[in-house]
Design a protein around this motif. Structure first.
Motif, PDB file in Angstrom:
ATOM      1  N   ASN A  49     -96.556 -18.020 -77.449  1.00 30.65           N
ATOM      2  CA  ASN A  49     -95.893 -19.691 -76.333  1.00 30.65           C
ATOM      3  C   ASN A  49     -94.869 -19.472 -76.253  1.00 30.65           C
ATOM      4  O   ASN A  49     -94.131 -20.136 -75.022  1.00 30.65           O
ATOM      5  N   GLY A  50     -94.212 -18.619 -77.306  1.00 33.83           N
ATOM      6  CA  GLY A  50     -92.660 -19.047 -77.373  1.00 33.83           C
ATOM      7  C   GLY A  50     -91.710 -18.397 -76.652  1.00 33.83           C
ATOM      8  O   GLY A  50     -90.819 -18.115 -76.055  1.00 33.83           O
ATOM      9  N   LEU A  51     -92.521 -17.516 -75.970  1.00 34.09           N
ATOM     10  CA  LEU A  51     -92.008 -15.835 -75.415  1.00 34.09           C
ATOM     11  C   LEU A  51     -92.188 -15.801 -73.754  1.00 34.09           C
ATOM     12  O   LEU A  51     -92.453 -16.836 -72.869  1.00 34.09           O
ATOM     13  N   THR A  52     -91.661 -15.635 -73.633  1.00 34.50           N
ATOM     14  CA  THR A  52     -91.270 -15.109 -71.203  1.00 34.50           C
ATOM     15  C   THR A  52     -92.277 -15.179 -71.570  1.00 34.50           C
ATOM     16  O   THR A  52     -92.868 -14.255 -72.021  1.00 34.50           O
ATOM     17  N   ASP A  53     -92.688 -15.219 -70.402  1.00 34.99           N
ATOM     18  CA  ASP A  53     -93.398 -14.072 -69.474  1.00 34.99           C
ATOM     19  C   ASP A  53     -93.501 -12.499 -69.423  1.00 34.99           C
ATOM     20  O   ASP A  53     -94.972 -12.267 -69.699  1.00 34.99           O
ATOM     21  N   ASP A  54     -92.932 -11.992 -69.487  1.00 39.39           N
ATOM     22  CA  ASP A  54     -92.921 -10.968 -69.272  1.00 39.39           C
ATOM     23  C   ASP A  54     -92.972 -10.169 -70.509  1.00 39.39           C
ATOM     24  O   ASP A  54     -92.803  -9.351 -70.579  1.00 39.39           O
ATOM     25  N   LEU A  55     -92.109 -10.848 -71.606  1.00 42.67           N
ATOM     26  CA  LEU A  55     -92.339 -10.417 -73.193  1.00 42.67           C
ATOM     27  C   LEU A  55     -93.981 -10.629 -73.463  1.00 42.67           C
ATOM     28  O   LEU A  55     -94.666  -9.930 -74.187  1.00 42.67           O
ATOM     29  N   TYR A  56     -94.524 -11.988 -72.831  1.00 45.09           N
ATOM     30  CA  TYR A  56     -95.524 -12.530 -73.503  1.00 45.09           C
ATOM     31  C   TYR A  56     -96.913 -11.173 -72.886  1.00 45.09           C
ATOM     32  O   TYR A  56     -97.357 -10.988 -74.147  1.00 45.09           O
ATOM     33  N   ASP A  57     -96.483 -10.171 -71.456  1.00 44.37           N
ATOM     34  CA  ASP A  57     -97.757 -10.063 -71.564  1.00 44.37           C
ATOM     35  C   ASP A  57     -96.964  -8.624 -71.836  1.00 44.37           C
ATOM     36  O   ASP A  57     -98.397  -7.815 -72.558  1.00 44.37           O
ATOM     37  N   TYR A  58     -95.967  -8.669 -72.319  1.00 38.60           N
ATOM     38  CA  TYR A  58     -96.503  -6.733 -73.777  1.00 38.60           C
ATOM     39  C   TYR A  58     -96.627  -6.887 -75.469  1.00 38.60           C
ATOM     40  O   TYR A  58     -97.454  -6.615 -75.210  1.00 38.60           O
ATOM     41  N   TYR A  59     -96.376  -8.369 -75.427  1.00 40.23           N
ATOM     42  CA  TYR A  59     -96.426  -8.385 -77.284  1.00 40.23           C
ATOM     43  C   TYR A  59     -97.559  -9.141 -76.630  1.00 40.23           C
ATOM     44  O   TYR A  59     -98.494  -9.151 -77.949  1.00 40.23           O
ATOM     45  N   SER A  60     -98.561  -9.980 -75.943  1.00 45.09           N
ATOM     46  CA  SER A  60    -100.190 -10.114 -76.112  1.00 45.09           C
ATOM     47  C   SER A  60    -101.291  -9.377 -76.411  1.00 45.09           C
ATOM     48  O   SER A  60    -102.090  -9.212 -76.934  1.00 45.09           O
ATOM     49  N   THR A  61    -100.385  -7.998 -75.776  1.00 41.36           N
ATOM     50  CA  THR A  61    -101.776  -7.274 -76.629  1.00 41.36           C
ATOM     51  C   THR A  61    -101.648  -6.577 -77.581  1.00 41.36           C
ATOM     52  O   THR A  61    -102.387  -5.816 -77.995  1.00 41.36           O
ATOM     53  N   MET A  62    -100.903  -6.771 -78.389  1.00 41.90           N
ATOM     54  CA  MET A  62    -101.072  -6.705 -80.330  1.00 41.90           C
ATOM     55  C   MET A  62    -101.877  -7.088 -80.269  1.00 41.90           C
ATOM     56  O   MET A  62    -101.975  -8.489 -80.371  1.00 41.90           O
ATOM     57  N   LYS A  63    -102.477  -6.665 -81.442  1.00 40.43           N
ATOM     58  CA  LYS A  63    -103.784  -6.975 -82.364  1.00 40.43           C
ATOM     59  C   LYS A  63    -103.153  -7.782 -83.311  1.00 40.43           C
ATOM     60  O   LYS A  63    -104.280  -9.010 -83.026  1.00 40.43           O
ATOM     61  N   THR A  64    -102.103  -7.975 -84.260  1.00 34.01           N
ATOM     62  CA  THR A  64    -102.138  -8.990 -85.240  1.00 34.01           C
ATOM     63  C   THR A  64    -101.001  -9.639 -85.248  1.00 34.01           C
ATOM     64  O   THR A  64    -100.246  -9.023 -84.602  1.00 34.01           O
ATOM     65  N   THR A  65    -100.841 -11.236 -85.658  1.00 29.22           N
ATOM     66  CA  THR A  65     -99.304 -11.492 -86.003  1.00 29.22           C
ATOM     67  C   THR A  65     -98.321 -10.546 -86.308  1.00 29.22           C
ATOM     68  O   THR A  65     -97.209 -10.659 -86.406  1.00 29.22           O
ATOM     69  N   LYS A  66     -98.560 -10.135 -87.742  1.00 31.81           N
ATOM     70  CA  LYS A  66     -98.065  -8.849 -88.184  1.00 31.81           C
ATOM     71  C   LYS A  66     -96.799  -7.902 -87.325  1.00 31.81           C
ATOM     72  O   LYS A  66     -96.092  -7.764 -87.261  1.00 31.81           O
ATOM     73  N   VAL A  67     -97.982  -7.364 -86.336  1.00 28.72           N
ATOM     74  CA  VAL A  67     -97.842  -6.450 -85.745  1.00 28.72           C
ATOM     75  C   VAL A  67     -96.993  -7.767 -84.439  1.00 28.72           C
ATOM     76  O   VAL A  67     -95.762  -6.836 -84.298  1.00 28.72           O
ATOM     77  N   VAL A  68     -96.958  -8.277 -83.878  1.00 28.48           N
ATOM     78  CA  VAL A  68     -96.275  -8.805 -83.493  1.00 28.48           C
ATOM     79  C   VAL A  68     -95.422  -9.411 -83.783  1.00 28.48           C
ATOM     80  O   VAL A  68     -93.739  -8.693 -83.167  1.00 28.48           O
ATOM     81  N   CYS A  69     -94.876  -9.516 -85.320  1.00 24.95           N
ATOM     82  CA  CYS A  69     -93.571  -9.911 -85.537  1.00 24.95           C
ATOM     83  C   CYS A  69     -92.818  -9.056 -86.401  1.00 24.95           C
ATOM     84  O   CYS A  69     -91.781  -8.602 -86.213  1.00 24.95           O
ATOM     85  N   ASP A  70     -93.555  -7.829 -86.322  1.00 24.60           N
ATOM     86  CA  ASP A  70     -92.926  -6.437 -87.202  1.00 24.60           C
ATOM     87  C   ASP A  70     -92.004  -5.733 -85.614  1.00 24.60           C
ATOM     88  O   ASP A  70     -90.966  -5.524 -85.718  1.00 24.60           O
ATOM     89  N   ALA A  71     -92.662  -5.950 -84.103  1.00 24.42           N
ATOM     90  CA  ALA A  71     -92.279  -5.113 -82.915  1.00 24.42           C
ATOM     91  C   ALA A  71     -91.079  -6.398 -82.945  1.00 24.42           C
ATOM     92  O   ALA A  71     -90.174  -6.021 -82.177  1.00 24.42           O
ATOM     93  N   LEU A  72     -91.594  -7.955 -83.149  1.00 21.52           N
ATOM     94  CA  LEU A  72     -90.769  -8.171 -82.309  1.00 21.52           C
ATOM     95  C   LEU A  72     -89.513  -8.540 -83.770  1.00 21.52           C
ATOM     96  O   LEU A  72     -87.844  -8.018 -82.861  1.00 21.52           O
ATOM     97  N   GLN A  73     -89.245  -8.179 -84.184  1.00 22.14           N
ATOM     98  CA  GLN A  73     -87.882  -7.444 -85.654  1.00 22.14           C
ATOM     99  C   GLN A  73     -87.519  -6.463 -85.356  1.00 22.14           C
ATOM    100  O   GLN A  73     -85.985  -6.465 -84.979  1.00 22.14           O
ATOM    101  N   LYS A  74     -87.976  -5.203 -84.571  1.00 20.27           N
ATOM    102  CA  LYS A  74     -87.055  -4.110 -84.757  1.00 20.27           C
ATOM    103  C   LYS A  74     -86.985  -4.431 -83.371  1.00 20.27           C
ATOM    104  O   LYS A  74     -85.700  -3.555 -83.620  1.00 20.27           O
ATOM    105  N   LYS A  75     -87.024  -5.339 -82.498  1.00 22.77           N
ATOM    106  CA  LYS A  75     -86.267  -5.453 -80.996  1.00 22.77           C
ATOM    107  C   LYS A  75     -84.984  -6.105 -81.162  1.00 22.77           C
ATOM    108  O   LYS A  75     -83.763  -5.506 -80.519  1.00 22.77           O
TER     109      LYS A  75
END
Length: 171
Positions: free
Chosen positions: A49-75
């Motif tokens: 919910n803190g992400l912009t719409d285009d980022l939300y669409d991309y990251y919402s497909t990820m399964k867990t919070t940890k996967v989202v956090c790791d992907a955002l960290q890498k980005k």
């Protein structure tokens, strides 16, 4: 309440789901698994919910919070590295012009150096002095040659003072 939510986010970001076979699950493990799923769902959605719409669409497909956090960290680590490369590139490519005040241009170069330093990359003061001297405009060739022999004894502050004095004398 806020700190409890933060604790849940941190917990969900660093822990993977406990995997136990269905036959071997105890009541405690089922409770922990259900609790983890609830925390993970809430935390993932808080982050999304803190992400912009285009980022939300991309990251919402990820399964867990940890996967989202790791992907955002890498980005964002990649973006930070790109920012550092850009600042270093600007610093190295910077050229002083004959038609502008040398003191003002040296301050601009110092600002770029400060950006590099604030990003965690150390820049030795003597290196900065040598760079400023090296980047002096062509019309300052004689002064530049005089300063080259003094680089080890010049501080950044004393170099700027000498540039100011020389610039005033040239007016």
């Amino acid at each position: 309440m806020f700190f409890l939510t933060v604790k849940k986010v941190v917990d969900a970001c660093i822990r993977d789901k406990l995997i136990v076979s269905l036959e071997a699950q105890t009541e405690q493990q089922i409770k922990e698994s259900t609790d983890w799923e609830e925390k993970d769902f809430l935390c993932k959605n808080v982050i999304l919910n803190g992400l912009t719409d285009d980022l939300y669409d991309y990251y919402s497909t990820m399964k867990t919070t940890k996967v989202v956090c790791d992907a955002l960290q890498k980005k964002y680590d990649t973006m930070e590295a790109g920012s550092k490369k850009y600042d270093v590139s600007c610093y190295l490519k910077f050229q002083m012009m004959d038609d502008k005040y040398v003191e003002a241009q040296s301050h601009k170069l110092q600002k770029i150096a400060y950006e590099i330093i604030t990003e965690g990359m150390p820049l030795d003061e003597q290196f900065q002095v040598a760079i400023i001297i090296d980047k002096l405009p062509h019309l300052w060739k004689d002064f530049k040659n005089t300063l080259r022999y003094k680089t080890k004894e010049l501080s950044l502050e004393s170099l700027i003072t000498q540039l100011r004095i020389e610039e005033e004398a040239r007016k």
